[in-house]
Design an enzyme around this catalytic site. Structure first.
Site, PDB file in Angstrom:
ATOM      1  N   TRP A 147       0.837  -1.208   0.000  1.00  0.00           N
ATOM      2  CA  TRP A 147       0.000   0.000   0.000  1.00  0.00           C
ATOM      3  C   TRP A 147       0.867   1.252   0.000  1.00  0.00           C
ATOM      4  O   TRP A 147       0.574   2.215  -0.709  1.00  0.00           O
ATOM      5  CB  TRP A 147      -0.967  -0.009   1.186  1.00  0.00           C
ATOM      6  CG  TRP A 147      -1.892  -1.195   1.161  1.00  0.00           C
ATOM      7  CD1 TRP A 147      -1.973  -2.190   2.089  1.00  0.00           C
ATOM      8  CD2 TRP A 147      -2.858  -1.532   0.140  1.00  0.00           C
ATOM      9  NE1 TRP A 147      -2.922  -3.107   1.723  1.00  0.00           N
ATOM     10  CE2 TRP A 147      -3.477  -2.735   0.536  1.00  0.00           C
ATOM     11  CE3 TRP A 147      -3.244  -0.925  -1.059  1.00  0.00           C
ATOM     12  CZ2 TRP A 147      -4.477  -3.355  -0.224  1.00  0.00           C
ATOM     13  CZ3 TRP A 147      -4.236  -1.537  -1.825  1.00  0.00           C
ATOM     14  CH2 TRP A 147      -4.839  -2.731  -1.415  1.00  0.00           C
ATOM     15  N   LYS A 194     -12.028  -2.233   6.484  1.00  0.00           N
ATOM     16  CA  LYS A 194     -11.197  -3.088   7.326  1.00  0.00           C
ATOM     17  C   LYS A 194     -11.689  -3.041   8.777  1.00  0.00           C
ATOM     18  O   LYS A 194     -12.073  -4.047   9.331  1.00  0.00           O
ATOM     19  CB  LYS A 194      -9.721  -2.659   7.252  1.00  0.00           C
ATOM     20  CG  LYS A 194      -9.151  -2.486   5.856  1.00  0.00           C
ATOM     21  CD  LYS A 194      -8.923  -3.789   5.156  1.00  0.00           C
ATOM     22  CE  LYS A 194      -8.526  -3.725   3.694  1.00  0.00           C
ATOM     23  NZ  LYS A 194      -7.744  -2.627   3.181  1.00  0.00           N
ATOM     24  N   ASP A 236      -1.905   6.562   6.341  1.00  0.00           N
ATOM     25  CA  ASP A 236      -2.899   5.585   5.897  1.00  0.00           C
ATOM     26  C   ASP A 236      -3.169   4.646   7.077  1.00  0.00           C
ATOM     27  O   ASP A 236      -2.339   3.820   7.431  1.00  0.00           O
ATOM     28  CB  ASP A 236      -2.337   4.808   4.691  1.00  0.00           C
ATOM     29  CG  ASP A 236      -3.295   3.730   4.183  1.00  0.00           C
ATOM     30  OD1 ASP A 236      -4.354   3.518   4.801  1.00  0.00           O
ATOM     31  OD2 ASP A 236      -2.966   3.106   3.151  1.00  0.00           O
TER      32      ASP A 236
END
Ligand SMILES: *Cc1c(COP(=O)(O)O)cnc(C)c1O
Length: 369
Positions: A114, A205, A181
């Site tokens: 990511w 998530k 993030d």
């Protein structure tokens, strides 16, 4: 071999134990309430999905969602919670578009897939300096001890690496605002908001279903770049219009609100943090103790949300998958880019399900060791 009787017994008490990395488990009571709202919202005989996003019902939901973010994270007024679309992946470029001038530099720590994607996108807007990376070691640890420069637009971090199973335990001292993030560990542990200039998290998530992305931004960071930003991609638009410049994702925001309310009612971040630490500790203890299993990341950097591990004898991988599925355990396969296994134990994962997994690991060892 876990006996059929035993797996049946587990099955009848709790049908499934969902260890998926995302979209992932949410509190059962939230699913029930959302199911009701999908059919008849609050006795209106209308589904929440057919109501105007400017009507009083949804406006109240959105206001409550914003207030819950503020309460859970103790946000000062100048931080704005926004519910946007496009996933965390859109934030990879939207952060840079809003915060990084063409001639300026942003610093990134590369801790996994990511982060790497965020780096790629930021390069479209300005200079990117990769300050530290654990790529050579297949992202099995979190780089530490690097010096954050005084000059630059921001420092970008990924707090929890969902795929590799590492997590930043202590955020670095940074003279630059941190853009983070937090897709896979938002609301899982206390954070000092003042360390961050901007936080983003795809909901699916640890805070809701897929379809909305939470962005928390300090307004002082905005309006400093030279470029013209398209209206929809300018954070100031969404601050000014309270996330309703265009039609917001009504239902995902509603469910996220219910999840945050569940968290808040039960005692907030300090409550869940204690449980999360306990769940992770006992799971890693078993992985370390079990002769057939092995953790894959540096112990000091282990994620409390995504526990990655291997079956030491790869010939036994299928056997482990089988005993898991017999016990109702689903979603435990590692990410396709990494392999092995990954148990995602987000906020909504009951400790009793972690206990079932541990029991299955022990049975596996007894029968195949
Ligand atoms: C899942 C994930 C993303 C991507 O989220 P999308 O909402 O699918 O774009 C980004 N960062 C992290 C840390 C993730 O876990």
């Amino acid at each position: 071999m876990i006996s059929t009787d035993c797996s049946k017994q587990i099955k009848s008490t709790i049908m499934k134990h969902n260890f998926s990395a995302g979209p992932s488990i949410l509190p059962k009571e939230v699913f029930q309430q959302a199911g009701q709202a999908a059919v008849d919202y609050n006795g209106t005989e209308l589904s929440l999905m057919e109501m105007s996003h400017r009507g009083p019902e949804f406006v109240a939901i959105l206001d409550k969602a914003v207030q819950l973010v503020r309460d859970l994270l103790s946000l000062p007024d100048y931080y704005h919670p926004l519910f946007l679309t496009g996933g965390a992946s859109t934030q990879f470029f939207m952060t840079a578009m809003n915060l990084l001038d063409e001639s300026d530099t942003a610093h990134y720590v590369d801790t996994g897939s990511w982060s790497s994607k965020a780096i790629k996108e930021a390069k479209l807007f300005g200079n990117v300096n990769v300050l530290a990376s654990s790529k050579e070691d297949n992202f099995s640890y979190i780089p530490k001890g690097y010096q954050v420069p005084e000059e630059g637009a921001y420092l970008h971090l990924t707090s929890n690496n969902t795929i590799f199973g590492t997590q930043i335990q202590e955020f670095p001292d940074s003279p630059l605002p941190i853009v983070c993030d937090m897709s896979s560990d938002i609301f899982s542990r206390p954070v000092d908001i003042h360390q961050f200039g901007l936080i983003y998290a795809g909901a699916q998530k640890n805070m809701g279903p897929a379809g909305t992305t939470l962005v928390i931004v300090n307004e002082e960071l905005l309006g400093k770049v030279q470029r013209t930003i398209p209206t929809m991609l300018d954070y100031r638009t969404h601050i000014k219009k309270n996330s309703s410049f265009n039609t917001p994702p009504v239902f995902p925001i509603y469910i996220s609100m219910l999840v945050m309310d569940w968290l808040h009612q039960n005692g907030g971040i300090s409550w869940i943090y204690e449980i999360n630490e306990r769940k992770a500790q006992k799971l890693y203890d078993e992985i370390d103790r079990n002769g057939l299993l092995k953790g894959v990341t540096a112990p000091e950097d282990r994620s409390r949300m995504n526990a990655t591990f291997n079956v030491t004898d790869s010939a036994l991988e299928d056997a482990f998958s089988k005993v898991c599925s017999e016990a109702g355990i689903v979603g435990i396969k590692g990410h396709r880019s990494v392999g092995g296994f990954r148990a995602s134990i987000y906020n909504a994962m009951p400790e009793s399900s972690v206990d079932v997994l541990i029991e299955v690991m022990q049975h596996f060892e007894q029968n195949y060791g």
